[in-house]
Write an enzyme that holds these catalytic residues in place. Structure first.
Site, short mmCIF file in Angstrom:
data_model
loop_
_atom_site.label_atom_id
_atom_site.label_comp_id
_atom_site.label_asym_id
_atom_site.label_seq_id
_atom_site.Cartn_x
_atom_site.Cartn_y
_atom_site.Cartn_z
N VAL A 247 0.90 -1.26 -0.10
CA VAL A 247 0.04 0.12 0.14
C VAL A 247 0.75 1.43 0.00
O VAL A 247 0.70 2.27 -0.84
CB VAL A 247 -0.89 -0.07 1.23
CG1 VAL A 247 -1.76 1.41 1.47
CG2 VAL A 247 -1.88 -1.01 1.03
N PRO B 164 9.09 -1.19 10.63
CA PRO B 164 10.27 -2.06 10.78
C PRO B 164 11.00 -2.61 9.49
O PRO B 164 12.16 -2.68 9.48
CB PRO B 164 9.80 -3.21 11.51
CG PRO B 164 8.57 -2.76 12.18
CD PRO B 164 7.92 -1.80 11.07
N PRO C 86 6.12 3.68 -34.39
CA PRO C 86 6.47 3.11 -35.70
C PRO C 86 5.28 2.75 -36.78
O PRO C 86 5.49 1.90 -37.66
CB PRO C 86 6.91 1.62 -34.93
CG PRO C 86 6.14 1.52 -33.83
CD PRO C 86 6.14 2.97 -33.28
N ASP D 90 3.63 13.06 -42.09
CA ASP D 90 4.64 12.36 -43.06
C ASP D 90 3.83 10.65 -43.25
O ASP D 90 2.99 10.62 -42.67
CB ASP D 90 5.78 11.85 -42.13
CG ASP D 90 6.92 12.79 -42.26
OD1 ASP D 90 6.61 13.79 -42.73
OD2 ASP D 90 8.02 12.77 -41.36
N LYS E 61 7.11 11.83 -47.90
CA LYS E 61 8.24 11.98 -48.89
C LYS E 61 8.23 10.30 -49.54
O LYS E 61 9.05 9.56 -48.88
CB LYS E 61 9.36 12.20 -48.23
CG LYS E 61 9.32 13.69 -47.63
CD LYS E 61 10.76 13.83 -46.41
CE LYS E 61 10.53 15.17 -45.94
NZ LYS E 61 11.61 15.43 -44.92
N GLY F 25 6.99 9.90 -38.41
CA GLY F 25 7.06 8.41 -38.15
C GLY F 25 8.31 8.15 -37.12
O GLY F 25 8.91 8.96 -36.99
N GLY F 26 8.15 7.21 -36.16
CA GLY F 26 9.20 6.97 -35.25
C GLY F 26 9.50 8.18 -34.20
O GLY F 26 8.58 8.57 -33.63
N ASP F 27 10.78 8.42 -34.14
CA ASP F 27 11.10 9.31 -33.42
C ASP F 27 11.82 10.49 -34.18
O ASP F 27 12.43 10.30 -35.14
CB ASP F 27 12.37 8.91 -32.13
CG ASP F 27 12.85 9.94 -31.47
OD1 ASP F 27 12.32 10.17 -30.37
OD2 ASP F 27 13.58 11.01 -31.97
N MET G 125 16.00 2.22 -43.71
CA MET G 125 15.94 2.95 -44.82
C MET G 125 16.84 1.94 -45.69
O MET G 125 17.71 2.76 -46.65
CB MET G 125 16.16 4.36 -44.84
CG MET G 125 15.27 4.93 -44.14
SD MET G 125 15.62 6.83 -43.90
CE MET G 125 17.08 6.86 -43.14
N GLY H 247 6.31 -2.86 -39.87
CA GLY H 247 6.30 -3.43 -38.84
C GLY H 247 5.22 -2.58 -37.75
O GLY H 247 4.90 -1.60 -37.97
#
Length: 410
Positions: free
Chosen positions: A26, A46, A177, A200, A222, A253-255, A337, A366
């Site tokens: 808790v 304790p 992704p 994108d 692109k 996309g992605g980071d 890529m 993916g």
């Protein structure tokens, strides 16, 4: 007292003494919120779970390693009683009543003077849900209501418009992704609040269908070797719409900073004096292999992984990748890529010492419904890509980790 509902209130505990009795599960669940509230937390117990002990070791709380004693609640503003000793809990509860300390009891809510709500957070707002019927408390229902409200605010399905003027600007959002559920909570919330979205092709396209009709969506796709929106045009579009006082989301996309040209956009916005918020995204370099059952690291197999761009061939003078050095590494190599260049990449790695039998995994589309995985070796990967018709976007994993995927027993 049981005939009346609780009165909801927000406690401001910053710098104020809070006493927690008991260092079990808790306390482990409740302590982080008390610490985040800035409370001066004193734990009396304790023993403690490893996580609670770590909070004490880091100085986030003060731990008195002993059982409860009368007087422990003096000068406290709030108390959480959660020991496994009912008698001690009752005595501490009585002390809290004497000192007028609001007190939560994990073992007997009816004997407490305060209840802990099911709480969640969204964009600076805390949602706290309490059951108003004291006789029919249903913690699971309360938590479910909390979750539904928080999730709705986060993903935009529950719209709560801002009535204060928003500061116009740009949010550079990594969409992950491809699976729309893998965008971050913050990214999804900003998307739901946008006036303009510049997206994108590799961003989570399904999220665009959820946008309200008034949102302007600009296609910045692109497509390799096809029609594309030049980076300068994207930068100009971001600046133009932000200057019009609109909330703009650049959905990538992605980071944004992993081969996403995100820094170019940040720099352009900075030069134009446009505020920009960067929201990191889950990179396909680790998430896509993981979704296909390939860990980029694995105990006893790979202690490192390297991510490189394969958009130019190893023998291209524009390449910045040190392929000879990569061939000598024993860890995992992830190539983004690089589908159409994988033949040259494989030849170069083999020429510089990589074993021809090194396993290669290719994961196309993916995390989406169209995901598929194709396995090969460095010696066979070029022909396998042609024979199997592997197309971008695909993540290529080179290394022994490709063989770690559990196979169904025959």
């Amino acid at each position: 007292m049981a005939e009346h509902p609780p009165y909801p209130v927000g406690l401001r505990l910053s710098g104020r003494r809070v006493v927690v009795l008991g260092g079990g599960q808790v306390a482990q669940r409740r302590l982080p919120a008390l610490i985040a509230a800035g409370a001066d937390v004193h734990l009396v117990s304790p023993e403690a779970t490893p996580s609670v002990e770590a909070m004490a070791d880091s100085g986030e709380i003060t731990w008195l390693k002993r059982p409860y004693r009368p007087g422990d609640l003096e000068e406290a503003w709030y108390a959480l009683i959660a020991t496994d000793d009912p008698e001690a809990n009752s005595r501490a509860s009585a002390e809290a009543e004497t000192h007028r300390v609001w007190c939560v009891r994990s073992d007997d809510a009816d004997a407490a003077t305060a209840w802990t709500p099911a709480a969640g957070h969204s964009e600076g707002v805390t949602i706290a849900v309490l059951t108003t019927d004291a006789k029919g408390r249903d913690p699971r229902h309360t938590a479910a209501v909390r979750d539904a409200v928080v999730e709705g605010l986060r993903d935009g399905t529950l719209v709560a418009p801002h009535h204060r003027t928003r500061t116009p600007g740009v949010a550079l959002v990594g969409g992950g992704p491809g699976d729309p559920d893998l965008i971050t909570v913050r990214g999804r919330r900003l998307l739901a609040e946008a006036d303009v979205v510049i997206a994108d092709r590799l961003g989570p396209r399904d999220l665009l269908a959820e946008l309200p009709p008034h949102v302007e969506v600009i296609d910045a796709a692109k497509i390799p070797y096809g029609r594309f929106m030049a980076q300068e045009a994207i930068n100009n579009a971001l600046i133009e719409h932000a200057r019009q006082g609109k909330s703009v989301v650049r959905l990538k996309g992605g980071d944004p900073f992993v081969f996403g040209r995100g820094m170019e956009e940040v720099q352009a916005l900075a030069e134009a004096g446009i505020p920009c918020t960067v929201v990191p995204g889950i990179s396909s370099s680790i998430s896509v292999p993981g979704a296909a059952g390939i860990p980029v690291t694995h105990r006893g197999v790979a202690h490192e992984f390297t991510v490189v761009s394969g958009h130019v061939a190893p023998d291209d003078e524009r390449s910045l990748v040190d392929w000879p050095s990569l061939a000598k590494l024993t860890g995992t190599l992830v190539v983004l890529m690089g589908v159409d260049k994988i033949g040259k990449i494989a030849e170069t790695l083999i020429a510089h010492g990589k074993a021809p039998g090194t396993p290669v995994g290719l994961v196309q589309e993916g995390t989406t419904a169209a995901q598929r995985r194709v396995d090969a070796t460095l010696a066979t990967v070029a022909e396998t890509v042609r024979a199997e018709g592997v197309k971008p976007p695909a993540v290529i994993v080179i290394g022994e980790v490709v063989r770690t995927t559990p196979r169904p027993s025959e």
